[in-house]
Scaffold this motif. Structure first.
Motif, PDB file in Angstrom:
ATOM      1  N   GLY A  69     -18.659  32.657  -7.302  1.00  0.00           N
ATOM      2  CA  GLY A  69     -19.485  31.976  -8.285  1.00  0.00           C
ATOM      3  C   GLY A  69     -19.228  30.493  -8.441  1.00  0.00           C
ATOM      4  N   ILE A  70     -18.289  29.922  -7.675  1.00  0.00           N
ATOM      5  CA  ILE A  70     -18.077  28.485  -7.764  1.00  0.00           C
ATOM      6  C   ILE A  70     -19.346  27.781  -7.298  1.00  0.00           C
ATOM      7  CG2 ILE A  70     -17.035  28.259  -5.467  1.00  0.00           C
ATOM      8  CD1 ILE A  70     -15.076  26.234  -6.743  1.00  0.00           C
ATOM      9  N   ALA A  71     -19.797  26.771  -8.056  1.00  0.00           N
ATOM     10  CA  ALA A  71     -21.146  26.244  -7.862  1.00  0.00           C
ATOM     11  C   ALA A  71     -21.238  25.154  -6.805  1.00  0.00           C
ATOM     12  CB  ALA A  71     -21.684  25.709  -9.188  1.00  0.00           C
ATOM     13  N   GLY A  72     -20.145  24.434  -6.547  1.00  0.00           N
ATOM     14  CA  GLY A  72     -20.188  23.372  -5.551  1.00  0.00           C
ATOM     15  C   GLY A  72     -20.803  22.083  -6.040  1.00  0.00           C
ATOM     16  N   GLN A  73     -21.160  21.991  -7.297  1.00  0.00           N
ATOM     17  CA  GLN A  73     -21.755  20.761  -7.804  1.00  0.00           C
ATOM     18  C   GLN A  73     -20.685  19.711  -8.051  1.00  0.00           C
ATOM     19  OE1 GLN A  73     -24.704  21.028 -10.860  1.00  0.00           O
ATOM     20  NE2 GLN A  73     -25.346  23.084 -10.275  1.00  0.00           N
ATOM     21  N   ASN A  74     -21.059  18.448  -7.848  1.00  0.00           N
ATOM     22  CA  ASN A  74     -20.139  17.334  -8.089  1.00  0.00           C
ATOM     23  C   ASN A  74     -18.853  17.499  -7.281  1.00  0.00           C
ATOM     24  OD1 ASN A  74     -19.480  14.870  -9.317  1.00  0.00           O
ATOM     25  ND2 ASN A  74     -18.393  15.894 -10.991  1.00  0.00           N
ATOM     26  N   SER A  75     -19.005  18.014  -6.048  1.00  0.00           N
ATOM     27  CA  SER A  75     -17.887  18.222  -5.118  1.00  0.00           C
ATOM     28  C   SER A  75     -16.862  19.224  -5.636  1.00  0.00           C
ATOM     29  CB  SER A  75     -17.193  16.886  -4.787  1.00  0.00           C
ATOM     30  OG  SER A  75     -18.109  15.981  -4.204  1.00  0.00           O
ATOM     31  N   ALA A  76     -17.256  20.065  -6.561  1.00  0.00           N
ATOM     32  CA  ALA A  76     -16.348  21.104  -7.065  1.00  0.00           C
ATOM     33  C   ALA A  76     -16.486  22.334  -6.173  1.00  0.00           C
ATOM     34  CB  ALA A  76     -16.689  21.442  -8.509  1.00  0.00           C
ATOM     35  N   ASP A  77     -15.652  22.399  -5.139  1.00  0.00           N
ATOM     36  CA  ASP A  77     -15.808  23.448  -4.139  1.00  0.00           C
ATOM     37  C   ASP A  77     -14.468  23.971  -3.651  1.00  0.00           C
ATOM     38  OD1 ASP A  77     -15.013  21.193  -2.734  1.00  0.00           O
ATOM     39  OD2 ASP A  77     -16.921  20.945  -1.683  1.00  0.00           O
ATOM     40  N   SER A  78     -13.452  23.949  -4.522  1.00  0.00           N
ATOM     41  CA  SER A  78     -12.136  24.465  -4.168  1.00  0.00           C
ATOM     42  C   SER A  78     -11.513  25.106  -5.405  1.00  0.00           C
ATOM     43  CB  SER A  78     -11.230  23.335  -3.661  1.00  0.00           C
ATOM     44  OG  SER A  78     -11.027  22.356  -4.672  1.00  0.00           O
ATOM     45  N   TRP A  79     -10.471  25.913  -5.190  1.00  0.00           N
ATOM     46  CA  TRP A  79      -9.768  26.473  -6.348  1.00  0.00           C
ATOM     47  C   TRP A  79      -9.073  25.377  -7.144  1.00  0.00           C
ATOM     48  CZ3 TRP A  79      -7.272  29.533  -1.981  1.00  0.00           C
ATOM     49  CH2 TRP A  79      -8.077  30.627  -1.614  1.00  0.00           C
ATOM     50  N   VAL A  80      -8.356  24.511  -6.423  1.00  0.00           N
ATOM     51  CA  VAL A  80      -7.547  23.493  -7.095  1.00  0.00           C
ATOM     52  C   VAL A  80      -7.755  22.154  -6.396  1.00  0.00           C
ATOM     53  CG1 VAL A  80      -5.227  22.779  -7.789  1.00  0.00           C
ATOM     54  CG2 VAL A  80      -5.808  25.227  -7.711  1.00  0.00           C
ATOM     55  N   ASP A  81      -8.048  21.129  -7.181  1.00  0.00           N
ATOM     56  CA  ASP A  81      -8.163  19.765  -6.662  1.00  0.00           C
ATOM     57  C   ASP A  81      -7.047  18.943  -7.310  1.00  0.00           C
ATOM     58  OD1 ASP A  81      -8.853  17.310  -5.674  1.00  0.00           O
ATOM     59  OD2 ASP A  81     -10.958  17.419  -6.284  1.00  0.00           O
ATOM     60  N   VAL A  82      -6.105  18.496  -6.491  1.00  0.00           N
ATOM     61  CA  VAL A  82      -4.938  17.773  -7.007  1.00  0.00           C
ATOM     62  C   VAL A  82      -5.122  16.284  -6.768  1.00  0.00           C
ATOM     63  CG1 VAL A  82      -2.438  17.567  -7.005  1.00  0.00           C
ATOM     64  CG2 VAL A  82      -3.489  19.777  -6.500  1.00  0.00           C
ATOM     65  N   LYS A  83      -5.424  15.559  -7.830  1.00  0.00           N
ATOM     66  CA  LYS A  83      -5.480  14.099  -7.780  1.00  0.00           C
ATOM     67  C   LYS A  83      -4.256  13.500  -8.470  1.00  0.00           C
ATOM     68  CE  LYS A  83     -10.497  14.534  -8.366  1.00  0.00           C
ATOM     69  NZ  LYS A  83     -10.487  15.870  -9.014  1.00  0.00           N
ATOM     70  N   GLY A  84      -3.461  14.363  -9.091  1.00  0.00           N
ATOM     71  CA  GLY A  84      -2.211  13.923  -9.690  1.00  0.00           C
ATOM     72  C   GLY A  84      -1.115  13.814  -8.645  1.00  0.00           C
ATOM     73  N   THR A  85       0.088  13.518  -9.092  1.00  0.00           N
ATOM     74  CA  THR A  85       1.201  13.220  -8.191  1.00  0.00           C
ATOM     75  C   THR A  85       2.427  14.044  -8.580  1.00  0.00           C
ATOM     76  OG1 THR A  85       0.387  10.962  -7.886  1.00  0.00           O
ATOM     77  CG2 THR A  85       2.688  11.377  -7.331  1.00  0.00           C
ATOM     78  N   GLY A  86       3.093  14.586  -7.542  1.00  0.00           N
ATOM     79  CA  GLY A  86       4.342  15.287  -7.770  1.00  0.00           C
ATOM     80  C   GLY A  86       4.189  16.694  -8.310  1.00  0.00           C
ATOM     81  N   TYR A  87       3.097  17.363  -8.001  1.00  0.00           N
ATOM     82  CA  TYR A  87       2.880  18.731  -8.472  1.00  0.00           C
ATOM     83  C   TYR A  87       3.468  19.744  -7.487  1.00  0.00           C
ATOM     84  CZ  TYR A  87      -0.114  17.494 -12.374  1.00  0.00           C
ATOM     85  OH  TYR A  87      -0.578  17.007 -13.572  1.00  0.00           O
TER      86      TYR A  87
END
Length: 501
Positions: A399-417
């Motif tokens: 059911g992930i919609a893929g809109q606005n490049s939302a097409d993964s379980w986790v998107d990490v733009k932070g640091t040191g995770y």
């Protein structure tokens, strides 16, 4: 004539018996559609139609139609394609539930604003067998529940599918003062809950009785490290806020006359514990603003217009664990994240309260079940945040919609995770590119993250379990993917960077 009248039924019966012979072995489908209310609240209800095949051959495709009296409308629906003409509603099967095998059933669900029930049900242009609405449940029988398929149910335990449910509030007069016992405040109505949140003090526990609490619930008092404030209740205690109203400031802050539509909002309210209850049918589920050291434990968050849980405006050192988040992005799929950590740099003018940055740092996301029908990323880690932990979660990407490049379980733009020991799957429908991704919207972001021991099944749709967008932007602080991660059904493989043993 008397003789003829006596003989005709015999002849007809004989003809019927004769005609039945050549068709006795012919397989055919026989569909029925049964209506049921699955939840009831003051201004509406949730419902489903179950399409059952009582024949001995598969059916391919269904259309259910009905009318609602004026004053009631279908406000949302799922697992079908909805068409509306005045008060006439037509629901056609979705791409994944049109085939109904012999002896099997499928269902679709919807929410109604108003109390009227469907009339004149038609299934594939013929009357629905048993098409009159089934008896409405009593107020005491409705309870929250996800089910084992994308349809509502009445069981109080969450599963890997979306559902809609709510329980009506108990009949305690809103004016009744909440009874107190020591440091525990027991509440059973929306008015009592609002008052308890306003009056909350460090060390206090606000305890919810089973029932539905409909309103705008905001806490602005902080606990302390040694005396946190706790809001707790069973899963059958349901906070809902389906009707935002009024207008607030461009940068959200509690404002008289403005209901932002959040299920529960902690504003400048650090050191809280939120445990056990349900947040259902709200614009946003749980929102934390400048509220560090908050623990969210065992919540069930579902049927949310935008994101399910948002750690925002430097809500650092928080924990969300053992919770279930399903069916988000029902209004805006592009904003339907399950868990949202921090803020995009484009919103730092509003939420960047730590040196111009939203420093929702060191948040731990542990042992949660996120999805299916989470329309955007299950966890979106925003730039400017650091040193969080994402461990032991289960991601269901259906059911992930893929809109606005939302097409993964986790998107990490932070640091040191640290991303460790999670299990992710994807099955249609949905738009799925990779299991985990990194991005670098500002200098130094999306770097120094580590993946260990994750199990990924990309369902034949995703390319990489871990897709690292750039190594050059992380020179000296590279992302690391260890060989302990595994992947199945990927079109590309484990990762697009060198694997570390």
């Amino acid at each position: 004539m008397r003789i003829l009248r006596l003989m005709l039924p015999v002849a007809a019966a004989g003809a019927a018996a004769f005609l039945a012979v050549p068709f006795a072995s012919a397989a055919s489908a026989s569909l029925t559609a049964t209506f049921a209310q699955t939840s009831v609240w003051g201004s509406g209800y949730g419902a489903s139609y179950t399409i059952a095949n009582r024949g001995d051959a598969a059916a391919n495709g269904w259309v259910v139609e009905f009318d609602l009296p004026a004053g009631s409308t279908v406000s949302s629906s799922w697992d079908s394609v909805r068409q509306v003409t005045g008060q006439h509603y037509k629901f056609t099967n979705a791409s994944w539930n049109g085939a109904v095998a012999a002896g099997a059933s499928v269902s679709f669900g919807f929410n109604v604003s108003g109390t009227a029930v469907p009339a004149g049900c038609l299934l594939n242009a013929a009357p629905c067998s048993g098409g009159a609405p089934s008896p409405q449940p009593s107020a005491s029988s409705a309870s929250p529940s996800p089910s084992a398929s994308p349809s509502p149910s009445a069981s109080p335990s969450p599963s890997a599918s979306p559902s809609r449910s709510a329980s009506p509030s108990p009949s305690v007069p809103p004016s009744s003062p909440p009874p107190t016992s020591g440091s525990t405040v027991d509440v059973s109505t929306a008015a009592q809950l609002s008052q308890a949140l306003t009056d909350a003090r460090p060390g206090q526990t606000i305890r919810l009785a089973p029932g539905t609490y409909d309103g705008s619930f905001i806490a602005t008092t902080a606990g302390t490290a040694s005396a946190p404030i706790t809001l707790t209740g069973p899963r059958t205690a349901i906070l809902t806020n389906p009707s935002p109203s009024g207008s607030g400031p461009s940068c959200p802050a509690p404002t008289p006359g403005w209901d932002p539509g959040y299920g529960i909002w902690l504003f400048n309210a650090g050191y809280w514990n939120l445990t056990g209850f349900t947040v259902f049918d709200a614009k946003k589920g749980v929102v934390l603003d400048n509220s560090p050291h908050v623990t969210i434990d065992g919540l069930y968050v579902h049927e949310i217009g935008d994101e399910g849980v948002h750690f925002r405006r430097s809500s650092s050192d928080g924990v969300i664990r053992g919770s279930t988040i399903e069916h988000t992005g029902t209004v805006q799929p592009a904003y339907g994240e399950g868990v949202y950590l921090g803020s995009a740099n484009s919103n730092w003018d509003c939420h960047g309260n730590s040196g111009g940055v939203d420093r929702s740092d060191r948040v731990q996301v542990l042992d949660n079940h996120i999805g299916p029908y989470v329309a955007a990323e299950h966890i979106d880690v925003k730039e400017g945040t650091i040193d969080g932990v994402i461990r032991g979660n289960t991601f269901d990407g259906q059911g992930i919609a893929g809109q606005n490049s939302a097409d993964s379980w986790v998107d990490v733009k932070g640091t040191g995770y640290l991303v460790q020991g999670n299990t992710g799957t994807f099955t249609a429908p949905g738009v799925f590119a990779n299991g985990y991704e990194t991005h670098n919207p500002v200098a130094g972001s999306g770097c120094g993250n580590v993946w260990r021991d994750n199990v990924s099944d990309l369902g034949g749709a995703g390319k990489y379990a871990v897709n690292v967008t750039s190594t050059s932007k992380c020179a000296g602080n590279l992302n690391v993917v260890y060989a302990s991660n595994t992947v199945r059904n990927a079109t590309g493989g484990l990762t697009n960077i060198a694997v570390t043993p």
